[in-house]
Design an enzyme around this catalytic site. Structure first.
Site, PDB file in Angstrom:
ATOM      1  N   GLU A  20       0.875  -1.178   0.000  1.00 41.30           N
ATOM      2  CA  GLU A  20       0.000   0.000   0.000  1.00 41.30           C
ATOM      3  C   GLU A  20       0.906   1.220   0.000  1.00 41.30           C
ATOM      4  OE1 GLU A  20      -3.316  -0.026  -0.110  1.00 41.30           O
ATOM      5  OE2 GLU A  20      -3.563  -2.191   0.022  1.00 41.30           O
ATOM      6  N   CYS A  66      -2.220   9.575   2.552  1.00 46.71           N
ATOM      7  CA  CYS A  66      -1.741   8.973   1.295  1.00 46.71           C
ATOM      8  C   CYS A  66      -2.659   9.298   0.132  1.00 46.71           C
ATOM      9  CB  CYS A  66      -1.606   7.465   1.461  1.00 46.71           C
ATOM     10  SG  CYS A  66      -3.117   6.675   2.024  1.00 46.71           S
TER      11      CYS A  66
HETATM   12  P1  NAD Z   1       8.148   4.778   4.916  1.00 40.65           P
HETATM   13  O1  NAD Z   1       8.134   3.933   3.706  1.00 40.65           O
HETATM   14  O2  NAD Z   1       9.304   5.666   5.148  1.00 40.65           O
HETATM   15  O3  NAD Z   1       8.024   3.844   6.237  1.00 40.65           O
HETATM   16  C1  NAD Z   1       6.993   2.908   6.391  1.00 40.65           C
HETATM   17  C2  NAD Z   1       7.436   1.799   7.327  1.00 40.65           C
HETATM   18  O4  NAD Z   1       8.518   1.100   6.713  1.00 40.65           O
HETATM   19  C3  NAD Z   1       7.955   2.281   8.670  1.00 40.65           C
HETATM   20  O5  NAD Z   1       7.479   1.406   9.666  1.00 40.65           O
HETATM   21  C4  NAD Z   1       9.467   2.146   8.534  1.00 40.65           C
HETATM   22  O6  NAD Z   1      10.144   1.908   9.745  1.00 40.65           O
HETATM   23  C5  NAD Z   1       9.583   0.930   7.645  1.00 40.65           C
HETATM   24  N1  NAD Z   1      10.845   0.830   6.909  1.00 40.65           N
HETATM   25  C6  NAD Z   1      11.778   1.783   6.681  1.00 40.65           C
HETATM   26  N2  NAD Z   1      12.795   1.273   5.945  1.00 40.65           N
HETATM   27  C7  NAD Z   1      12.504  -0.016   5.721  1.00 40.65           C
HETATM   28  C8  NAD Z   1      13.156  -1.084   5.022  1.00 40.65           C
HETATM   29  N3  NAD Z   1      14.321  -0.901   4.394  1.00 40.65           N
HETATM   30  N4  NAD Z   1      12.541  -2.282   4.952  1.00 40.65           N
HETATM   31  C9  NAD Z   1      11.342  -2.478   5.548  1.00 40.65           C
HETATM   32  N5  NAD Z   1      10.673  -1.515   6.243  1.00 40.65           N
HETATM   33  C10 NAD Z   1      11.259  -0.302   6.321  1.00 40.65           C
HETATM   34  O7  NAD Z   1       6.774   5.599   4.893  1.00 40.65           O
HETATM   35  P2  NAD Z   1       6.266   6.707   5.907  1.00 40.65           P
HETATM   36  O8  NAD Z   1       7.108   7.924   5.743  1.00 40.65           O
HETATM   37  O9  NAD Z   1       6.107   6.131   7.262  1.00 40.65           O
HETATM   38  O10 NAD Z   1       4.795   6.967   5.345  1.00 40.65           O
HETATM   39  C11 NAD Z   1       4.516   7.848   4.318  1.00 40.65           C
HETATM   40  C12 NAD Z   1       4.326   7.168   2.991  1.00 40.65           C
HETATM   41  O11 NAD Z   1       3.381   6.101   3.127  1.00 40.65           O
HETATM   42  C13 NAD Z   1       3.748   8.086   1.936  1.00 40.65           C
HETATM   43  O12 NAD Z   1       4.360   7.812   0.692  1.00 40.65           O
HETATM   44  C14 NAD Z   1       2.281   7.691   1.886  1.00 40.65           C
HETATM   45  O13 NAD Z   1       1.632   7.976   0.678  1.00 40.65           O
HETATM   46  C15 NAD Z   1       2.368   6.226   2.138  1.00 40.65           C
HETATM   47  N6  NAD Z   1       1.109   5.737   2.676  1.00 40.65           N
HETATM   48  C16 NAD Z   1       0.355   4.885   1.941  1.00 40.65           C
HETATM   49  C17 NAD Z   1      -0.859   4.458   2.424  1.00 40.65           C
HETATM   50  C18 NAD Z   1      -1.739   3.522   1.653  1.00 40.65           C
HETATM   51  O14 NAD Z   1      -2.668   2.987   2.238  1.00 40.65           O
HETATM   52  N7  NAD Z   1      -1.507   3.314   0.376  1.00 40.65           N
HETATM   53  C19 NAD Z   1      -1.286   4.888   3.671  1.00 40.65           C
HETATM   54  C20 NAD Z   1      -0.481   5.750   4.394  1.00 40.65           C
HETATM   55  C21 NAD Z   1       0.713   6.166   3.893  1.00 40.65           C
END
Ligand code: NAD
Length: 468
Positions: free
Chosen positions: A216, A250
């Protein structure tokens, strides 16, 4: 909660898998009871949850938290409790004439242990709706919430610990490194919510174990406005979608595509709509949310500065506070596609407005970019609306509104291409986290059983019959 080590992660997964294999898949009664337990624990801690969210954001509207985190979460759990029995029922499938009197059906089996990784923007619901889905599907789950919302992540840990044994559900905390180790675990499915960049890393790590993923992700979700449509109606709803959680959503409308003749009318109506939503301003407001941290506050100001430096007209609609990362809504006109604000997901209360001459230009603009997570169309012209929907590919769509497709419990939710892989919510969530196992029960007699040695003329007759 101390961060976990890779060895801890393996240990938890092994325990969960062993418990899953030992106990077998939970029945309907158990799943419903677990979902009810989860809901009751959330409601019991309602006040503390909203406070934790406020602590993490510094300034976050308590009422908005209840509306945008708690209500969708509780409603989606209710929906699962009501429908999981129906989803679990084996589904009878067609058996062709020459396999009569056999029977065929599909059973939805829990996959086993699901790994859930959650982001910071709606840190409660984006961790617990996936968890509830995993439970409804009969799985065990490990959950890694975001490191950027420590108070809410700790609250999620407390909720889970209070109601589930660790061999059923475990919460682990940590940042990117833990996330990387987490996504390298041989889960039976990974449900990741976060950025496209990290989503690619998760997909790569999961591929090494052939673990299926639901991703997502994010992206730039456009709003297309039909020429001459009521700008007041559009502006109210776009402002609502853009300013909820200060745009850190998002599926927030990322930018607007308006007909060139309507640009001024939209800009005027948008400013009025924003003022109506927040008449008291933004700093120290109990209705408006701050930007999560210094990094994102500076990133957003960088996007605004870049647009200004490249000739855009920037309209700031209130005072900011750098100390508390409060960014008042910003409207940007005279936007060029090359500007930084059009190169990345904005994820804040900044709205660029671009113009088009005819609908095909708007369609071409969208299709020249990565597939959006959401698409918004405002208009009553059915032909134009259908054309836009047919000629573009995106995640979900809301017509004449924003965000609201997300809370339709019976709609799948997910992106496509850069905005995601797969979907959850409603029945599709249950399907994503179960395995469709086809079962065929052979009847006493059927024509196909005649096709075995010793072959002869009779075999040829049957073969020729089946080759028609
Ligand atoms: P992010 O991708 O930076 O982090 C998300 C999660 O991934 C966190 O728990 C983080 O610790 C973890 N993470 C970081 N590096 C990782 C790795 N190498 N391997 C596995 N996990 C890792 O995202 P964010 O800044 O927390 O959230 C914002 C983003 O999420 C925006 O792009 C937004 O559009 C998207 N988002 C999407 C939805 C959806 O339902 N499609 C909902 C909310 C947010």
């Amino acid at each position: 909660m101390p961060d976990v080590t890779p060895a801890d992660l393996h240990h938890i997964l092994d325990r969960q898998r062993a418990a899953f294999l030992h106990a077998g898949p939970p029945g309907l009664k158990q799943r419903r009871a677990d979902l009810r337990l989860l809901k009751a624990e959330i409601l019991k801690r309602r006040i503390d949850i909203v406070r934790a969210l406020k602590t993490d954001f510094g300034q976050r509207s308590e009422r908005e938290s209840a509306i945008v985190e708690l209500i969708p979460l509780v409603q989606s759990i209710n929906y699962m409790i009501a429908h999981v029995g129906c989803w679990m029922k084996p589904e009878r499938r067609h058996v062709s004439a020459y396999f009569q009197c056999g029977r065929a059906w599909v059973v939805r089996q829990p996959v086993g242990v699901v790994g859930i990784i959650a982001p910071w923007n709606y840190p409660l619901s984006l961790a617990l709706v996936p968890l509830a889905t995993a439970i409804a599907a009969g799985n065990r789950a490990m959950l890694k919430p975001s490191e950027f919302t420590p108070a809410t992540s700790a609250m999620i840990g407390e909720i889970v610990q209070a109601i589930f044994p660790p061999e059923q559900v475990s919460v682990v905390t940590g940042g990117g490194e833990v996330g990387a180790a987490f996504s390298a675990l041989p889960f039976d499915h990974i449900l990741f919510t976060g950025s496209t960049a990290v989503g690619k890393k998760v997909a790569e790590a999961a591929a090494r174990n052939l673990t299926p993923v639901t991703l997502e992700l994010g992206g730039k979700s456009p709003v297309v406005i039909e020429p001459g449509f009521s700008m007041r109606r559009v502006a109210d709803r776009v402002a609502f979608g853009k300013l909820t959680n200060a745009g850190q959503t998002c599926i927030a409308p990322d930018y607007v595509l308006v007909h060139e003749n309507d640009r001024e009318a939209f800009a005027t109506a948008y400013q009025a709509a924003v003022k109506k939503l927040h008449p008291g301003g933004y700093v120290a407001s109990s209705d408006y949310t701050a930007i999560l941290n210094q990094h994102h506050y500076e990133r957003l100001n960088g996007l605004i500065r870049d647009a200004e430096e490249h000739g855009a007209q920037v309209i700031r609609m209130g005072s900011d506070s750098a100390a508390s990362h409060v960014l008042a809504p910003v409207l940007i006109l005279n936007v060029k596609p090359e500007m930084a604000v059009m190169q990345e997901e904005i994820f804040g209360p900044v709205l660029p407005v671009l113009t088009y001459g005819n609908l095909d230009e708007a369609i071409a603009f969208i299709n020249a970019r990565p597939r959006p997570l959401a698409l918004y169309y405002f208009g009553d012209n059915r032909a134009d609306r259908d054309r836009l929907l047919k000629r573009t590919v995106s995640g979900n769509v809301t017509i004449n509104g924003t965000l609201m497709h997300y809370v339709q419990d019976d709609l799948p939710f997910g992106g496509v291409g850069d905005s995601g892989i797969g979907a959850y919510h409603g029945k599709e969530g249950f399907m994503a986290l179960t395995h469709a196992r086809g079962v065929y029960r052979q009847g006493r007699f059927n024509a196909a059983t005649l096709l075995k040695p010793p072959f002869g003329k009779f075999t040829d007759t049957i073969t020729n019959l089946l080759l028609r």
